[in-house]
Design an enzyme around this catalytic site. Structure first.
Site, PDB file in Angstrom:
ATOM      1  N   THR A 171      49.782 -69.048 -62.941  1.00  0.00           N
ATOM      2  CA  THR A 171      50.843 -68.678 -63.715  1.00  0.00           C
ATOM      3  C   THR A 171      51.605 -67.664 -62.897  1.00  0.00           C
ATOM      4  O   THR A 171      51.235 -66.934 -62.221  1.00  0.00           O
ATOM      5  CB  THR A 171      50.380 -67.938 -65.173  1.00  0.00           C
ATOM      6  N   VAL A 221      54.572 -64.985 -61.626  1.00  0.00           N
ATOM      7  CA  VAL A 221      55.396 -63.849 -62.101  1.00  0.00           C
ATOM      8  C   VAL A 221      56.921 -64.016 -61.946  1.00  0.00           C
ATOM      9  O   VAL A 221      57.304 -64.793 -61.010  1.00  0.00           O
ATOM     10  CB  VAL A 221      55.041 -62.692 -61.026  1.00  0.00           C
ATOM     11  N   ILE A 276      47.284 -65.596 -59.921  1.00  0.00           N
ATOM     12  CA  ILE A 276      48.733 -64.999 -60.446  1.00  0.00           C
ATOM     13  C   ILE A 276      49.752 -65.791 -59.238  1.00  0.00           C
ATOM     14  O   ILE A 276      49.346 -65.296 -57.934  1.00  0.00           O
ATOM     15  CB  ILE A 276      48.775 -63.553 -60.567  1.00  0.00           C
ATOM     16  N   LYS A 277      50.759 -66.322 -59.597  1.00  0.00           N
ATOM     17  CA  LYS A 277      51.710 -67.011 -58.414  1.00  0.00           C
ATOM     18  C   LYS A 277      52.685 -65.812 -58.186  1.00  0.00           C
ATOM     19  O   LYS A 277      53.369 -65.041 -59.084  1.00  0.00           O
ATOM     20  CB  LYS A 277      52.272 -68.138 -58.975  1.00  0.00           C
ATOM     21  N   LEU A 278      52.803 -65.440 -56.934  1.00  0.00           N
ATOM     22  CA  LEU A 278      54.050 -64.730 -56.451  1.00  0.00           C
ATOM     23  C   LEU A 278      54.708 -64.980 -55.245  1.00  0.00           C
ATOM     24  O   LEU A 278      54.103 -65.709 -54.555  1.00  0.00           O
ATOM     25  CB  LEU A 278      53.280 -63.198 -55.952  1.00  0.00           C
TER      26      LEU A 278
END
EC number: 2.2.1.2
Length: 317
Positions: A95, A97, A131-133
């Site tokens: 998911t 950011v 967590i995608k950044l």
């Protein structure tokens, strides 16, 4: 006779690049990845309406401020879709950011923790979430801190070797180097318009990153992303993971024949170089015009879709 998707799974973990639950049921991937564009597309699917309504109702309970309600509902919708997907995949959901935070380390960390809390509150442990950044210097620093706190990250919009090296040195769990978008740039900006899969510049980039990581003993997972055709995918058989859109999963499943492993490393592990500095990172990344263009464009596109999603949510409040 076996199909190419089944054959690919012998060498590579297959991940679904979609927010479409029907596709998950059909292709049974190990993991799934989402981004603001995929969440926006998923939000148009009638079956998802209850997830949107739930997010809006929840946001109204959290705050009386409309702007805050929009932010809260957008976060909750991304998590709601992730929760549905996690019912169908045994592994992890990625998911993302908010792309507008890509140059703000502290804000990225805060948003990541917010998303994690929403998952945790729904009974999902950290080991099922990535967590995608964006792979900016600031995004990589945010990921480095989050990893130290037990929050695994997926560094996306990765186009340059400098980005890949910095991610490995930061100890991030996984990177998503983009294949198809690299090919798009070369087709648009050079005279060469056709590439055999083995010489596709996106394939070459991911292959080089894979070899460098294995050669230096980095544990960061390499997950090729953004494919334009199955030729690119087959050239990367053996990559740790590949995240593939439903249309290409379908094409692989309907293509008969075994495939051969293309990526592997059996050599000795070499000493790692000194960590790349911020100035070295910025200079080396800047020396690659494709990477500069595509990183900036990718952040802008995800930001536009985030704003469209927020407008849609705002209209429902």
């Amino acid at each position: 006779m076996t199909d190419k998707l089944t054959s690919l799974r012998q060498y590579t973990t297959v991940v679904a690049d979609t927010g479409d639950i029907a596709a998950m049921k059909l292709y049974q991937p190990q993991d799934a990845t989402t981004n603001p564009s995929l969440i926006l597309n998923a939000a148009q699917i009638p079956e998802y309406r209850k997830l949107i309504d739930d997010a809006v109702a929840w946001a109204k309970q959290q705050s009386n401020d409309r702007a805050q309600q929009i932010v809260d509902a957008t976060d909750k919708l991304a998590v709601n879709i992730g929760l549905e997907i996690l019912k169908l995949v045994p592994g992890r959901i990625s998911t993302e950011v908010d792309a507008r935070l890509s140059y703000d380390t502290e804000a990225s960390i805060a948003k990541a923790k917010r998303l994690i809390k929403l998952y945790n509150d729904a009974g999902i442990s950290n080991d099922r979430i990535l967590i995608k950044l964006a792979s900016t210097w600031q995004g990589i620093r945010a990921a480095e801190q989050l990893e130290k706190e037990g929050i695994n990250c997926n560094l996306t919009l990765l186009f340059s070797f400098a980005q890949a090296r910095a991610c490995a040195e930061a100890g991030v769990f996984l990177i998503s180097p983009f294949v198809g978008r690299i090919l798009d740039w070369y087709k648009a900006n050079t005279d060469k318009k056709e590439y055999a899969p083995a010489e596709d510049p996106g394939v070459v980039s991911v292959s080089e990153i894979y070899q460098y990581y294995k050669e230096h003993g980095y544990e960061t997972v390499v997950m090729g992303a953004s494919f334009r055709n199955i030729g690119e995918i087959l050239e990367l058989a053996g990559c740790d993971r590949l995240t593939i859109a439903p249309a290409l999963l379908k094409e692989l499943a309907e293509s008969e024949g075994a495939i051969e492993r293309k990526l592997s490393y059996t050599g000795e592990v070499k000493a790692r170089p000194a960590r790349i500095t911020e100035s070295e990172f910025l200079w080396q990344h800047n020396q690659d015009p494709m990477a500069v263009d595509k990183l900036a464009e990718g952040i802008r596109k995800f930001a536009v879709d985030q704003e469209k999603l927020e407008k849609m949510i705002g209209d429902l409040l």
